[in-house]
Enzyme design. Structure first.
Site, mmCIF file in Angstrom:
data_model
loop_
_atom_site.group_PDB
_atom_site.id
_atom_site.type_symbol
_atom_site.label_atom_id
_atom_site.label_comp_id
_atom_site.label_asym_id
_atom_site.label_seq_id
_atom_site.Cartn_x
_atom_site.Cartn_y
_atom_site.Cartn_z
ATOM 1 N N GLN A 199 49.567 20.493 41.909
ATOM 2 C CA GLN A 199 50.942 20.568 41.390
ATOM 3 C C GLN A 199 51.859 20.849 42.572
ATOM 4 O O GLN A 199 52.378 19.932 43.174
ATOM 5 C CB GLN A 199 51.048 21.607 40.275
ATOM 6 C CG GLN A 199 50.409 21.103 38.979
ATOM 7 C CD GLN A 199 50.605 22.034 37.808
ATOM 8 O OE1 GLN A 199 51.478 22.881 37.782
ATOM 9 N NE2 GLN A 199 49.764 21.878 36.797
ATOM 10 N N CYS A 204 44.623 29.301 42.834
ATOM 11 C CA CYS A 204 45.687 28.338 42.558
ATOM 12 C C CYS A 204 46.571 28.969 41.497
ATOM 13 O O CYS A 204 46.061 29.482 40.498
ATOM 14 C CB CYS A 204 45.105 27.020 42.052
ATOM 15 S SG CYS A 204 46.398 25.894 41.489
ATOM 16 N N LEU A 244 32.026 46.289 67.357
ATOM 17 C CA LEU A 244 31.402 44.957 67.377
ATOM 18 C C LEU A 244 32.163 44.110 66.366
ATOM 19 O O LEU A 244 32.253 44.491 65.198
ATOM 20 C CB LEU A 244 29.933 45.073 66.932
ATOM 21 C CG LEU A 244 28.890 44.926 68.039
ATOM 22 C CD1 LEU A 244 29.100 46.008 69.083
ATOM 23 C CD2 LEU A 244 27.494 45.047 67.459
ATOM 24 N N LEU A 257 37.234 44.716 59.995
ATOM 25 C CA LEU A 257 38.083 45.107 61.127
ATOM 26 C C LEU A 257 39.446 44.437 61.043
ATOM 27 O O LEU A 257 40.480 45.078 61.248
ATOM 28 C CB LEU A 257 37.437 44.645 62.437
ATOM 29 C CG LEU A 257 36.399 45.523 63.099
ATOM 30 C CD1 LEU A 257 35.878 44.822 64.347
ATOM 31 C CD2 LEU A 257 36.988 46.876 63.474
ATOM 32 N N SER A 286 29.207 39.793 57.980
ATOM 33 C CA SER A 286 27.803 39.966 58.376
ATOM 34 C C SER A 286 27.183 41.126 57.614
ATOM 35 O O SER A 286 27.892 42.039 57.158
ATOM 36 C CB SER A 286 27.728 40.248 59.878
ATOM 37 O OG SER A 286 28.353 41.497 60.142
ATOM 38 N N LEU A 306 23.506 48.181 65.349
ATOM 39 C CA LEU A 306 22.521 47.903 64.310
ATOM 40 C C LEU A 306 21.915 46.541 64.617
ATOM 41 O O LEU A 306 22.634 45.541 64.720
ATOM 42 C CB LEU A 306 23.225 47.882 62.941
ATOM 43 C CG LEU A 306 22.390 47.483 61.732
ATOM 44 C CD1 LEU A 306 21.262 48.492 61.503
ATOM 45 C CD2 LEU A 306 23.270 47.421 60.477
ATOM 46 N N ALA A 325 64.271 27.075 33.298
ATOM 47 C CA ALA A 325 64.455 27.049 31.839
ATOM 48 C C ALA A 325 63.871 25.793 31.191
ATOM 49 O O ALA A 325 64.336 25.368 30.134
ATOM 50 C CB ALA A 325 65.927 27.206 31.480
ATOM 51 N N SER A 326 62.897 25.175 31.827
ATOM 52 C CA SER A 326 62.154 24.022 31.287
ATOM 53 C C SER A 326 62.981 22.754 31.136
ATOM 54 O O SER A 326 62.503 21.773 30.564
ATOM 55 C CB SER A 326 61.520 24.345 29.919
ATOM 56 O OG SER A 326 60.671 25.433 30.017
ATOM 57 N N GLU A 332 57.579 26.177 30.591
ATOM 58 C CA GLU A 332 57.394 27.618 30.386
ATOM 59 C C GLU A 332 56.580 27.995 29.156
ATOM 60 O O GLU A 332 55.918 29.029 29.135
ATOM 61 C CB GLU A 332 58.766 28.287 30.215
ATOM 62 C CG GLU A 332 59.665 28.195 31.404
ATOM 63 C CD GLU A 332 61.043 28.661 31.014
ATOM 64 O OE1 GLU A 332 61.406 29.777 31.384
ATOM 65 O OE2 GLU A 332 61.760 27.892 30.336
HETATM 66 C C1 FAD Z 1 38.950 39.151 50.828
HETATM 67 C C2 FAD Z 1 37.793 40.094 50.926
HETATM 68 C C3 FAD Z 1 37.045 40.344 49.788
HETATM 69 C C4 FAD Z 1 35.975 41.233 49.842
HETATM 70 N N1 FAD Z 1 35.268 41.466 48.701
HETATM 71 C C5 FAD Z 1 34.210 42.321 48.732
HETATM 72 C C6 FAD Z 1 33.447 42.591 47.557
HETATM 73 O O1 FAD Z 1 33.717 42.045 46.493
HETATM 74 N N2 FAD Z 1 32.440 43.469 47.652
HETATM 75 C C7 FAD Z 1 32.100 44.104 48.831
HETATM 76 O O2 FAD Z 1 31.177 44.862 48.854
HETATM 77 N N3 FAD Z 1 32.795 43.858 49.947
HETATM 78 C C8 FAD Z 1 33.844 43.002 49.923
HETATM 79 N N4 FAD Z 1 34.564 42.775 51.063
HETATM 80 C C9 FAD Z 1 34.212 43.523 52.283
HETATM 81 C C10 FAD Z 1 33.206 42.764 53.114
HETATM 82 O O3 FAD Z 1 31.961 42.786 52.499
HETATM 83 C C11 FAD Z 1 33.125 43.451 54.451
HETATM 84 O O4 FAD Z 1 34.383 43.371 55.052
HETATM 85 C C12 FAD Z 1 32.134 42.768 55.371
HETATM 86 O O5 FAD Z 1 30.869 42.799 54.853
HETATM 87 C C13 FAD Z 1 32.168 43.355 56.787
HETATM 88 O O6 FAD Z 1 31.396 42.519 57.635
HETATM 89 P P1 FAD Z 1 32.004 41.881 58.972
HETATM 90 O O7 FAD Z 1 30.899 41.168 59.633
HETATM 91 O O8 FAD Z 1 33.190 41.069 58.659
HETATM 92 O O9 FAD Z 1 32.422 43.188 59.750
HETATM 93 P P2 FAD Z 1 33.496 43.348 60.898
HETATM 94 O O10 FAD Z 1 34.849 43.423 60.321
HETATM 95 O O11 FAD Z 1 33.276 42.366 61.976
HETATM 96 O O12 FAD Z 1 33.062 44.783 61.436
HETATM 97 C C14 FAD Z 1 33.136 45.914 60.623
HETATM 98 C C15 FAD Z 1 32.568 47.156 61.325
HETATM 99 O O13 FAD Z 1 31.167 47.015 61.497
HETATM 100 C C16 FAD Z 1 30.795 47.259 62.848
HETATM 101 N N5 FAD Z 1 29.651 46.385 63.150
HETATM 102 C C17 FAD Z 1 29.553 45.065 62.859
HETATM 103 N N6 FAD Z 1 28.328 44.622 63.207
HETATM 104 C C18 FAD Z 1 27.666 45.671 63.738
HETATM 105 C C19 FAD Z 1 26.376 45.850 64.299
HETATM 106 N N7 FAD Z 1 25.481 44.875 64.343
HETATM 107 N N8 FAD Z 1 26.038 47.068 64.776
HETATM 108 C C20 FAD Z 1 26.917 48.098 64.733
HETATM 109 N N9 FAD Z 1 28.154 47.982 64.209
HETATM 110 C C21 FAD Z 1 28.518 46.793 63.716
HETATM 111 C C22 FAD Z 1 32.016 46.963 63.658
HETATM 112 O O14 FAD Z 1 32.020 47.688 64.862
HETATM 113 C C23 FAD Z 1 33.126 47.396 62.723
HETATM 114 O O15 FAD Z 1 33.359 48.752 62.861
HETATM 115 C C24 FAD Z 1 35.646 41.887 51.066
HETATM 116 C C25 FAD Z 1 36.385 41.617 52.215
HETATM 117 C C26 FAD Z 1 37.453 40.729 52.162
HETATM 118 C C27 FAD Z 1 38.249 40.456 53.389
HETATM 119 S S1 FES Z 2 48.850 23.565 43.085
HETATM 120 FE FE1 FES Z 2 50.259 25.188 43.426
HETATM 121 S S2 FES Z 2 48.968 26.799 43.991
HETATM 122 FE FE2 FES Z 2 47.562 25.261 43.422
#
Ligand code: FAD
Ligand code: FES
Ligand code: FES
Length: 1286
Positions: A116, A152, A210, A217, A300, A357, A1035-1036, A1217
């Protein structure tokens, strides 16, 4: 380790081209790089937090272990560009183009009418494209999973899913091992090639994080100001991606993404016997709903565990599953348990600063060991859990005695909480009802939440703590039953009553199916005539390829500056001083614009553009920083020091406003019959209250404007995302004190408006224009999501009181409704919203004695404004709640009361406008019929008798929706049509393309009128220079009034061409145009529609305020989980009166999209305010609009051909609407299910109607033994985290 003094070159690939960045800045995200540096604007910014999927691109990387290429989708807004070394990025532009070749994904999403406004479309395309790269014939489940992270706001998802169903680069170089260093101005990114180098670096920079997926982060750096001068990237270390399977468990590298973890676990589950995989299956359950696919691809395992978020879905399971963390540093390796001490962040059991880790060991489960996972969130997918839990029990072999028990909860404290004490006390107890009672008592004692706990929902969370344990109790019994089946002489375990079995099932994530019905055009209609045909949105293909240009896609212009707004942090205060000095000293900062810089008027007395001495809400605009870059402007806003003196009173809620007599305008009232007298004569009277929360527009494209001052005659060109360019033009004119004729506003297309871009864009346009005039530079202002949500307001929250008098047979004799809306601090549209609300409150019902009163409260909140439906969706919820209340008192079904009281014959409304309800009744009957309402109603009752913990509910809702503005001057429109000498035609009109397909419809009209194919016609943009003095597209009636103007212009032109055509009837269009030019006939015409007369006399309570009505009916069926408050939408049937649709595909899209938006209003979208008036919900993580998984499993829409002929273009009707309110059928189906649960539990008192019917509301309304056992706080003893404002 050798460390080069200068920054390394970053090398990666975008759409097959090698990109070499010499001086890369580690703070730059991929999204910003694509849009700004590479000018690939198909990838959109909508939230910047990984929560909406608008910025989805595909990344392809070589897996270090398997050496295979992995393709995965990611959200570019969270990806630091440095993390892409050696990777290949594919953006929507790399997938296909309208100029070369379209990819089938792009073609099909457009042709299935899946776009849309098109702002979400490139992200949708990229998610589907990535899926197809990995699975050329994906399953339904894979499709839903792939799109789960894409929001969306327009379509209602059905056509997007339908397009995906039709399917059911050059590569990175081999990575080198040397360390790469990217030095930015503030941040250095170091990416070692070996584990040894990484550990050496970690020892040297122990404070450096990391950076793995950056999903934890990144948001913290953005929104909480966390700053790290050095970032260590472990992306190239193959040891962190290893997987090792042993006889007793599984070790997974900390660098594996959550998506990879899911695949690894799934594989292990398929290989091992069931008893060994309890923990793996519990993890898998949560990995399906954790975030969206893009985040799971990026995040991760290590980052997830180390972040230790209180809402972590995996940590509670890993903790109860006895997972071990394998740590490594230069000193060597060691193991620590992932237990409650680690999760609580105790220093003694934490990682040392130089440690990382490396991997996580998760042991197999054993026979007689049971592990389960639970989670409840506002939505099923892509929403953080309110509470989650991991639970594990080991029973002594062959008995019911607890040998070991561990329970961990998320969401109930600052970290994952382990219920260790309770578990210890339960060891040795038999697994039976007595143990369950005791466990609940112990758990509530140990996992205690104070009344003021951050995040709120305290009683709900307490209830979930015990409800989850009850589910676990039943699950274990169920498992035991399976186990003892094969052991004839085994122990006897408690039986689960059949009625309780449904408590065990979770609602699956399912795709939506359905049928769309509309009337085909007459067989005699010429094939070329497109009117009434389901023509694809004109920009559909361009949306899908990213080639459709939105306001912020306009390339940077010469000397352009960026503006960021500074807003109040106080709800009501005097501004004592504003110190700009530190901000002005920052590099790149050019100026700070304040009210003093305004050459003309600063808005109106009651609605100032920028605050002068006093602020009236948190989010009130005080000044605006202008700098060379967005980053510089944002940094400068933090350096502006504002001192305030708080003022009294601070009014936040409607109750406060009533107490302080704080209103924005006089009361609006309509009355008919004699209400008091009627109350005397009725059999019964019920009184009640209804609370409806507000709603955020959440258009995917936030507010944005680009103002370009010209050097001559104070002229300005303004490119703005608005529904009302003439209003922007007028406001800029009065603000700058220059005539309107110097200002030209251009609107190419708008990425969703829903009413939120009617009034507010003028404020942003005017402030940016002041900046442009003062600095002499072009100014770009793009609100980020959190500012947009904070500043712009939304739908008015409502509080209504009703008194309804009725006979025992359900006939309503008198209805008295008084309602209040929370208007916020300025008038804006609040008076009009109140008027519309009162005018429309009767909905479809003929009640002889009526009194409707409404007032708009003035509070210290951002001003609320227009929103699709304009008061109708909130107000009419009161009327429909009265019906439900009457039904309950009469012991009749609500649909019977509705039918009994509905308008039946030609009649007059409460404001004495005559109308015929014939189509209303047809819609109602057809909806009853198409939904097989009565037979399904019986099935629902049968289901409810058999199931105690799950209840089904059904509701059918009728609708009479008046279209248009209640003022004559708003019903006018103009168009300008030029025919060029080659025969091509340029159409311009006063409507704006918001995604509702107005331009497509206008070309359909012009094509019919001029009798030429649509391919000869073109619309370029809406501009105040071509069509002046336009009214808002709202207003449609946009397509209707502008359609009439286009028709008029075409007819004028055709009249001029008539003599030429008569002379040469066999000639072609091009021949006639050539001849007309030769004969000096003007080939340009202005069309005008002097629209309907509409008026309302509020003194007399009479008028003819609306040109016509749209009728409809919707029937929805849901199933509710009484233990968690979750619900599943089983089926919705909508019958909508479209009369003679101009374009049924577009109209069905409007009905579906508005229905889903309405469903969001009534079920999940919840704005949270602190008692001080601070809005907490400022992004997709805190504010949940429906996702693809929220669409009803079966969703049927029929457009009803009408026998009536409204005075509109080709007797079509505006459907923009009305569908919104039909979303309430889901709300009433939920309350129907809740009522069934309450009846069964003998809960006698009525519940207060509150919208949205969130899981919290549903769970607490399904009162039972668990809600009874939770501790309740005296509200006087604490200050809650958030307060309801309606
Ligand atoms: C839009 C959105 C939705 C989300 N929804 C959920 C959800 O529904 N449920 C949920 O549980 N989580 C949710 N999360 C959180 C998400 O699971 C965590 O942000 C994610 O798992 C972190 O992993 P990363 O690799 O991105 O960490 P990063 O952001 O890269 O790092 C996070 C921290 O971990 C440390 N680190 C990373 N790797 C290592 C390592 N090997 N050794 C030591 N330290 C380390 C870093 O130093 C840092 O401090 C959501 C996040 C977002 C952005
Ligand atoms: S078409 Fe408008 S947000 Fe999806
Ligand atoms: S997910 Fe990146 S902009 Fe929303």
């Amino acid at each position: 380790m050798p460390c080069p003094p200068k920054s390394d070159d970053l090398v990666f690939f975008v759409n097959g081209r090698k990109v070499i960045e010499r001086n890369v800045d580690p703070e730059v995200t991929l999204l910003s790089f694509l849009r700004k540096n590479l000018r690939l604007t198909g990838t959109k910014y909508a939230c910047g937090r990984g929560g909406c999927g608008a910025c989805t691109v595909m990344v392809s990387k070589r897996d270090p272990l398997s050496a295979k290429i992995r393709h995965f989708s990611i959200t570019a807004c969270l990806v630091p560009i440095c993390s892409l070394y050696g990777a290949a990025v594919t953006t929507v532009e790399g997938v296909g183009s309208i100029n070369t070749r379209l990819h089938p994904v792009q073609e099909r999403i457009a042709k299935s009418h899946g776009t849309q406004c098109g702002f979400c479309t490139p992200g949708m395309v990229m998610s589907m494209y990535t899926l197809l790269r990995n699975h050329p014939q994906p399953s339904e489940e894979q499709l839903l999973e792939a799109l789960g992270g894409n929001l969306c706001r327009c379509t209602g998802y059905r056509p997007i899913l339908a397009s995906g169903r039709t399917f059911c680069v050059r590569m990175a170089e081999k990575p080198e091992k040397q360390t790469l260093i990217f030095r930015g101005e503030r941040v250095t990114w170091i990416s070692p090639g070996t584990l040894k180098d990484l550990l050496e670096l970690k020892a040297k920079h122990p404070e450096a994080p990391l950076i793995s997926g950056n999903t934890s982060l990144g948001p913290a750096m953005k929104s909480q100001g966390h700053f790290y001068p050095i970032l260590l990237s472990p992306a190239r270390i193959s040891e962190l991606s290893m997987v090792s399977k042993t006889s007793d468990g599984l070790t997974i590298g900390a660098g594996c993404s959550l998506a990879q973890v899911k695949d690894i676990l799934a594989e292990r589950v398929s290989e091992l016997p069931e008893e060994k995989t309890q923990t793996y299956r519990a993890l898998l359950k949560h990995l399906r709903s954790l975030a969206g696919q893009q985040i799971r691809n990026m995040a991760s395992l290590g980052g997830h565990i180390i972040s230790r978020h209180c809402y972590s879905d995996l940590n509670p399971i890993l903790a109860v599953g006895n997972a071990t963390l394998n740590l490594i540093s230069e000193e060597g390796t060691r193991q620590i348990p992932l237990n409650e001490h680690f999760l609580a962040g105790l220093a003694s059991v934490d990682l040392k600063p130089e440690e990382i880790l490396e991997s996580v060991y998760i042991p197999h489960s054993q026979k007689w060991e049971f592990v389960s996972a639970f989670r409840q969130a506002q939505c099923q997918q892509n929403a953080l859990a309110d509470v989650n839990a991991g639970m594990r029990v080991v029973l002594k072999e062959g008995t019911d005695t607890i040998k070991d028990l561990s329970i961990a909860y998320g969401g109930v404290g600052a970290a994952t909480v382990s219920a260790q004490k309770s578990c210890q006390q339960l060891v040795g107890r038999p697994w039976n009802e007595l143990m369950l009672e005791e466990a609940c008592r112990l758990l509530l004692e140990e996992v205690s939440l104070p009344g003021w706990a951050p995040g709120g929902k305290v009683e709900f969370k307490r209830t979930l703590v015990v409800s989850f344990f009850f589910k676990f109790y039943l699950e274990v019994l169920q498992e035991l039953k399976k186990l003892v089946k094969f052991m004839p002489d085994s122990h006897h375990y408690p039986e689960i009553s059949d009625q309780f079995l449904s408590a065990l099932e979770d609602f699956p994530i399912t795709g939506s199916q359905g049928v769309q019905r509309y009337q085909r055009v007459d067989s005699h209609q010429s094939l070329q005539d497109p009117v009434g045909r389901p023509i694809m949105h004109l920009s559909g293909l361009k949306h899908a390829t990213g080639e459709a240009i939105f306001c912020d896609d306009i390339p940077m212009v010469d000397r352009e500056l960026f503006m960021v707004l500074v807003t109040s942090t106080r709800a009501h205060a005097k501004i004592i001083s504003v110190d700009l000095s530190q901000a002005l000293d920052l590099p790149g900062v050019i100026d700070v614009i304040t009210a003093e810089d305004i050459p003309g008027t600063n808005g109106t007395e009651d609605d100032k553009l920028m605050a002068v001495d006093e602020v009236l809400c948190v989010g009130h605009i005080i000044c605006a920083v202008v700098a060379e870059t967005e980053l510089q402007a944002k940094s400068a806003t933090e350096k502006i020091k504002i001192t305030y003196e708080d003022l009294e009173p601070v009014i936040i809620t409607i109750n406060d406003a009533i107490k302080h007599n704080s209103f924005l305008c006089p009361e609006k009232k309509l009355e008919q019959g004699n209400v008091e007298e009627a109350f005397e004569k009725v059999d019964q009277i019920v009184e009640g209250e209804v609370h409806v929360g507000g709603q955020e527009h959440f258009y995917m494209e936030t507010q944005r404007v680009l103002v370009i001052p010209k050097t001559e005659d104070k002229e300005l060109d303004i490119y703005v995302s608005t529904q009302d360019p003439a209003h922007v033009q007028k406001t800029v004119s009065s603000t700058l004190n220059i005539p309107i004729n110097r200002i030209t506003c251009h609107v190419k297309r708008v990425g969703g408006g829903f009413g939120g871009k009617v009034g507010r864009p003028a404020v942003f346009g005017a402030i940016a224009a002041v900046g442009a005039i003062k600095t002499g530079h072009p100014i770009r202002l793009v609100l980020d999501r959190k500012d947009d949500m904070l500043i712009t307001g939304g739908r008015h929250p409502l509080f209504g009181k009703y008194k309804v008098g009725f006979m025992n047979n359900g006939r309503i004799k008198a209805l008295d409704i008084e309602c209040f809306v929370n208007g916020g601090c300025m008038l804006d549209d609040s008076e009009l919203v109140t008027e519309f609300l009162i005018l429309k409150l009767e909905n479809a019902y003929k009640i002889r004695n009526l009194r409707f009163r409404g007032r708009a409260c003035m509070t210290n909140l951002p001003s609320n404004t227009a929103f699709r439906g304009f008061g109708f969706p909130q107000g009419t919820l009161i009327t429909e709640s009265c019906i439900t209340a009457v039904a309950a008192k009469c012991g009749l079904l609500p649909e019977k009361i509705r039918e009994k009281n509905m308008y039946k014959t030609v009649d007059k409304t409460i404001y004495k406008q005559a109308f015929s309800p014939e189509t209303l009744i047809r819609c109602w009957n057809e909806c009853l019929d198409k939904s097989s309402f009565h037979s399904r109603r019986m099935q629902v009752e049968e289901f409810n008798k058999k199931n105690y913990w799950k209840k089904k509910g059904m509701a059918i809702i009728p609708m009479k929706f008046s279209v248009g503005f209640a003022a004559t001057s708003y019903h006018q429109a103009a168009a300008l049509v030029h025919i060029y000498t080659d025969g091509s035609v340029l159409v311009t009109h006063g409507g704006n393309e918001l995604g509702q397909g107005i331009h497509t419809k206008m070309l359909q009209v012009a094509s019919r009128e001029l009798n030429i194919p649509m391919s000869s016609l073109h619309i370029c943009e809406t501009s105040t220079a071509t069509v002046p003095n336009t009214i808002a597209t709202a207003a449609s009636i946009g397509s209707d009034v502008n359609g009439r103007a286009v028709q008029n212009a075409c007819q004028i032109l055709l009249k001029r061409l008539e003599p030429i055509i008569k002379k040469n009837p066999e000639g072609t269009w091009e021949d006639w145009i050539e001849a007309a030019f030769e004969q000096r006939i003007s080939l340009s015409a202005t069309g005008y529609f002097r629209g309907y007369k509409a008026f309302m006399d509020w003194e007399k309570g009479e008028g003819d305020p609306f040109p016509y009505y749209v009728y409809g009916a919707a029937c929805s069926e849901v199933e509710v989980d009484c233990l968690t408050g979750a619900h599943k939408k089983i089926r919705t049937d909508i019958v909508m009166d479209a009369c003679c649709s101009l374009n049924p595909a577009i109209d069905i899209g409007q009905v579906e999209g508005s229905f889903i938006q309405g469903m969001g209003l009534y079920t999940t979208e919840e704005l949270k305010y602190s008692p001080e008036g601070v809005l907490y919900s400022r992004g997709p993580d805190e504010y949940k609009i429906p996702t693809i998984a929220d669409v009803p499993e079966e969703f049927n829409v029929s457009l009803l051909p009408s026998s009536q002929t409204p005075p509109t273009i080709y007797s079509s009707k505006g459907l923009g609407e009305s569908g919104m309110f039909l979303g309430s059928s889901v709300f009433f189906a939920i309350t129907d299910a809740v009522a069934a649960a309450r009846r069964e539990r003998d809960t006698v008192e009525d519940f207060t109607v509150r919208s949205p019917a969130t899981p919290e509301w549903v769970r607490m309304a399904c009162a039972d033994r668990f809600t009874e056992m939770i501790p309740r706080d005296d509200p006087k003893t604490f200050r809650p985290w958030s307060i309801p404002i309606a």
